[in-house]
Scaffold this active site. Structure first.
Site, PDB file in Angstrom:
ATOM      1  N   LYS A  44       0.792  -1.231   0.000  1.00 53.99           N
ATOM      2  CA  LYS A  44       0.000   0.000   0.000  1.00 53.99           C
ATOM      3  C   LYS A  44       0.829   1.289   0.000  1.00 53.99           C
ATOM      4  O   LYS A  44       0.325   2.372   0.332  1.00 53.99           O
ATOM      5  CB  LYS A  44      -1.016   0.052   1.175  1.00 53.99           C
ATOM      6  CG  LYS A  44      -1.838  -1.195   1.379  1.00 53.99           C
ATOM      7  CD  LYS A  44      -2.289  -1.874   0.135  1.00 53.99           C
ATOM      8  CE  LYS A  44      -3.420  -1.170  -0.572  1.00 53.99           C
ATOM      9  NZ  LYS A  44      -3.790  -1.958  -1.821  1.00 53.99           N
ATOM     10  N   HIS A 103       6.694  -7.453  -2.187  1.00 53.47           N
ATOM     11  CA  HIS A 103       6.586  -6.689  -0.938  1.00 53.47           C
ATOM     12  C   HIS A 103       7.530  -7.273   0.114  1.00 53.47           C
ATOM     13  O   HIS A 103       7.428  -6.931   1.297  1.00 53.47           O
ATOM     14  CB  HIS A 103       5.164  -6.761  -0.376  1.00 53.47           C
ATOM     15  CG  HIS A 103       4.125  -6.048  -1.177  1.00 53.47           C
ATOM     16  ND1 HIS A 103       4.301  -4.789  -1.685  1.00 53.47           N
ATOM     17  CD2 HIS A 103       2.862  -6.423  -1.539  1.00 53.47           C
ATOM     18  CE1 HIS A 103       3.191  -4.421  -2.334  1.00 53.47           C
ATOM     19  NE2 HIS A 103       2.320  -5.395  -2.256  1.00 53.47           N
ATOM     20  N   SER A 133      -4.288   2.856   4.671  1.00 54.04           N
ATOM     21  CA  SER A 133      -4.541   2.221   3.381  1.00 54.04           C
ATOM     22  C   SER A 133      -4.542   0.694   3.511  1.00 54.04           C
ATOM     23  O   SER A 133      -5.380   0.004   2.924  1.00 54.04           O
ATOM     24  CB  SER A 133      -3.485   2.678   2.372  1.00 54.04           C
ATOM     25  OG  SER A 133      -3.735   2.121   1.107  1.00 54.04           O
TER      26      SER A 133
HETATM   27  S1  PPS Z   1      -0.646  -3.025  -3.238  1.00 48.28           S
HETATM   28  O1  PPS Z   1      -1.883  -3.817  -3.079  1.00 48.28           O
HETATM   29  O2  PPS Z   1       0.268  -3.237  -2.120  1.00 48.28           O
HETATM   30  O3  PPS Z   1       0.002  -3.243  -4.520  1.00 48.28           O
HETATM   31  O4  PPS Z   1      -1.137  -1.518  -3.130  1.00 48.28           O
HETATM   32  P1  PPS Z   1      -0.292  -0.258  -3.611  1.00 48.28           P
HETATM   33  O5  PPS Z   1      -0.467  -0.094  -5.057  1.00 48.28           O
HETATM   34  O6  PPS Z   1       1.072  -0.279  -3.059  1.00 48.28           O
HETATM   35  O7  PPS Z   1      -1.020   0.938  -2.850  1.00 48.28           O
HETATM   36  C1  PPS Z   1      -2.341   1.331  -3.102  1.00 48.28           C
HETATM   37  C2  PPS Z   1      -2.476   2.764  -2.629  1.00 48.28           C
HETATM   38  O8  PPS Z   1      -1.871   3.626  -3.620  1.00 48.28           O
HETATM   39  C3  PPS Z   1      -2.864   4.503  -4.118  1.00 48.28           C
HETATM   40  N1  PPS Z   1      -2.612   4.799  -5.538  1.00 48.28           N
HETATM   41  C4  PPS Z   1      -2.385   6.045  -6.002  1.00 48.28           C
HETATM   42  N2  PPS Z   1      -2.287   7.229  -5.374  1.00 48.28           N
HETATM   43  C5  PPS Z   1      -2.081   8.323  -6.140  1.00 48.28           C
HETATM   44  N3  PPS Z   1      -1.971   8.286  -7.483  1.00 48.28           N
HETATM   45  C6  PPS Z   1      -2.062   7.124  -8.158  1.00 48.28           C
HETATM   46  N4  PPS Z   1      -1.957   7.099  -9.488  1.00 48.28           N
HETATM   47  C7  PPS Z   1      -2.273   5.923  -7.408  1.00 48.28           C
HETATM   48  N5  PPS Z   1      -2.416   4.614  -7.727  1.00 48.28           N
HETATM   49  C8  PPS Z   1      -2.626   3.953  -6.582  1.00 48.28           C
HETATM   50  C9  PPS Z   1      -4.165   3.765  -3.880  1.00 48.28           C
HETATM   51  O9  PPS Z   1      -5.258   4.623  -3.973  1.00 48.28           O
HETATM   52  C10 PPS Z   1      -3.914   3.213  -2.491  1.00 48.28           C
HETATM   53  O10 PPS Z   1      -3.884   4.232  -1.499  1.00 48.28           O
HETATM   54  P2  PPS Z   1      -5.186   4.679  -0.638  1.00 48.28           P
HETATM   55  O11 PPS Z   1      -4.647   5.651   0.383  1.00 48.28           O
HETATM   56  O12 PPS Z   1      -5.752   3.456  -0.004  1.00 48.28           O
HETATM   57  O13 PPS Z   1      -6.111   5.346  -1.602  1.00 48.28           O
END
Ligand code: PPS
Length: 288
Positions: A44, A103, A133
């Site tokens: 996340k 991860h 998150s």
């Molecule tokens: S995972 O399942 O571990 O692969 O998740 P991960 O991709 O690491 O994290 C998901 C969070 O990243 C946010 N996210 C983004 N934020 C801003 N811009 C973009 N383009 C973007 N893409 C993914 C996603 O919304 C999750 O954060 P939260 O705070 O829950 O919204």
């Protein structure tokens, strides 16, 4: 309710999904190739975002190519073993050059990545937003244990007893490794505030040289709203996720923790952070 509810287990003291632990020897023996690019992060922290950025760069901003398949098919998730999705098999079947995702904390990375001197991009997110998150993700992901109450989850996380282990050990461990290996260490907050600048860093690290128009296109197509509406990056095609509980592309902002932390939890987190980050040069602004 969670029909696929999975138990957890441990590898060398790090809590992981039971299925990952059962496959551990195979994961540890994974053969990386010199031209693999690995995207690594605590869950996340912005993994999917980085994956989209890297894939866009590798494909010179051609969205027909980046929309060829969902994220987890384009860029296999190494330790995810939820049959029929076996990340290792997906990676092994894939032609080079490959982009892979993990991860795993630094001490559990399969040693072939170090041996082959693979390029690694690490992304870290401030602890407070990372907890929030992850909490929502465990609510909606049927392959992960139920998070329990927010209060319980918060404590388990700080104690380092959550999935993929301690956030502190993760971000510090990878931070130290970057002085020895080719690791580009990025921060979610920087990408959010200065997407173009950070995307250029990734481009240079990958040895690509894209013109300004292509860069503009990548900034646009990797922005939150565009990725949220793209079925190839928003995980709506994943049967493991119940997006009516909480969407994968949830909020995508800095500072959502303020909507969840009590005053006492914030003090507890600040104190814990000061203590556990005392032995590192890595720092996150705590103003978020
Ligand atoms: S995972 O399942 O571990 O692969 O998740 P991960 O991709 O690491 O994290 C998901 C969070 O990243 C946010 N996210 C983004 N934020 C801003 N811009 C973009 N383009 C973007 N893409 C993914 C996603 O919304 C999750 O954060 P939260 O705070 O829950 O919204």
């Amino acid at each position: 309710s969670k029909d696929l509810h999975e138990e957890v287990s441990q590898v060398r003291g790090v809590v992981l999904q039971k299925s990952t632990c059962e496959y551990w020897n195979k994961i540890w023996d994974f053969q990386a190739k010199p031209d693999d690019v690995l995207i690594s992060s605590y869950p996340k922290a912005g993994t999917t975002w980085l994956q989209e950025i890297v894939d866009m760069i590798q494909n010179d901003g051609d969205i027909e190519k980046t929309r060829r398949a969902p994220t987890d098919i384009r860029m296999p998730f190494l330790e995810r073993i939820n049959p029929p999705y076996v990340g290792l098999d997906k990676a092994n079947e894939m032609p080079s050059p490959r982009v892979l995702k993990t991860h795993l904390p630094v001490q559990l990375l399969p040693p072939s990545f170090w041996k082959e001197n693979c390029k690694i991009i690490y992304v870290a997110r401030n602890i407070k937003d990372n907890i929030v998150s992850f909490f929502h993700f465990q609510r909606m992901n049927k392959g992960l244990p139920d998070p329990g109450s927010w209060e319980e989850y918060f404590e388990t996380f700080l104690e380092g007893k959550g999935l993929w282990g301690s956030w502190y050990d993760h971000v510090k461990g990878w931070w130290e490794a970057k002085d020895i290996y080719p690791i580009l260490y990025l921060f979610y907050e920087d990408i959010k505030k200065h997407p173009r600048r950070e995307i250029e860093k990734v481009m240079e690290f990958l040895g690509k040289n894209l013109d300004e128009k292509v860069l503009d296109k990548i900034v646009y197509y990797t922005s939150f709203n565009v990725m949220k509406n793209n079925p190839m990056s928003n995980y709506t095609l994943s049967s493991l996720m119940n997006q009516s509980v909480s969407p994968f592309m949830r909020k995508g902002v800095i500072g959502d923790w303020k909507n969840y932390f009590t005053v006492a939890q914030n003090e507890r987190c600040n104190e814990d952070y000061r203590e556990k980050m005392d032995d590192t040069t890595l720092s996150f602004s705590m103003e978020y």
